[in-house]
Scaffold this motif. Structure first.
Motif, mmCIF file in Angstrom:
data_model
loop_
_atom_site.group_PDB
_atom_site.id
_atom_site.type_symbol
_atom_site.label_atom_id
_atom_site.label_comp_id
_atom_site.label_asym_id
_atom_site.label_seq_id
_atom_site.Cartn_x
_atom_site.Cartn_y
_atom_site.Cartn_z
ATOM 1 N N UNK A 39 0.689 -1.057 -0.077
ATOM 2 C CA UNK A 39 -0.031 -0.047 0.183
ATOM 3 C C UNK A 39 0.733 1.149 -0.075
ATOM 4 N N UNK A 40 0.320 2.376 -0.641
ATOM 5 C CA UNK A 40 1.212 3.506 -0.630
ATOM 6 C C UNK A 40 0.726 4.087 0.968
ATOM 7 N N UNK A 41 1.780 4.333 1.584
ATOM 8 C CA UNK A 41 1.653 5.090 2.749
ATOM 9 C C UNK A 41 1.659 6.320 2.683
ATOM 10 N N UNK A 42 2.515 7.110 1.579
ATOM 11 C CA UNK A 42 2.597 8.503 1.661
ATOM 12 C C UNK A 42 3.203 8.592 0.428
ATOM 13 N N UNK A 43 3.005 9.884 -0.280
ATOM 14 C CA UNK A 43 3.628 10.178 -1.505
ATOM 15 C C UNK A 43 3.689 11.803 -1.650
ATOM 16 N N UNK A 44 4.803 12.565 -1.669
ATOM 17 C CA UNK A 44 4.941 13.639 -1.534
ATOM 18 C C UNK A 44 5.969 14.298 -2.538
ATOM 19 N N UNK A 45 5.783 15.344 -3.121
ATOM 20 C CA UNK A 45 6.272 15.777 -4.466
ATOM 21 C C UNK A 45 6.757 17.228 -4.163
ATOM 22 N N UNK A 46 8.194 17.526 -4.451
ATOM 23 C CA UNK A 46 8.510 19.021 -4.467
ATOM 24 C C UNK A 46 8.613 19.532 -5.787
ATOM 25 N N UNK A 47 7.728 20.431 -6.311
ATOM 26 C CA UNK A 47 7.691 20.903 -7.739
ATOM 27 C C UNK A 47 6.987 22.245 -7.769
#
Length: 93
Positions: A39-47
């Motif tokens: 499972x994806x627990x977290x996805x964070x993007x810097x953009x």
């Protein structure tokens, strides 16, 4: 570019992804079937849409991490879309 780490005690995998394209999104597919349940627990993007954007005294939060809601898991395979000129941290359990 990508790199991944696995925390045996926590049974989590962290994947760090970079999209160097100045104009195109990148869709990344990661086969994690060897990890069994995923499972994806977290996805964070810097953009930012402006590649020259920066934090300033007047706008200290101009550039920062934001949730990347494009991550989906199907049959142990994670697919995520990365904006142009971006860095993404994906935490998988």
């Amino acid at each position: 570019d990508a790199v991944a780490t696995f925390d045996l005690d926590a049974a989590t995998t962290s994947v760090f992804l970079v999209n160097r394209s100045r104009t195109d999104e990148a869709t990344v597919t990661i086969d994690l079937t060897a990890l069994n349940s995923v499972i994806v627990l977290d996805a964070q993007t810097l953009s930012d849409t402006d590649v020259y954007a920066k934090n300033t005294l007047e706008d200290p939060d101009r550039v920062g991490l934001h949730p990347n809601k494009s991550a989906v898991v199907r049959n142990g395979v994670v697919e995520i879309t990365l904006p142009p000129v971006s860095w993404t941290a994906l935490n998988i359990g």
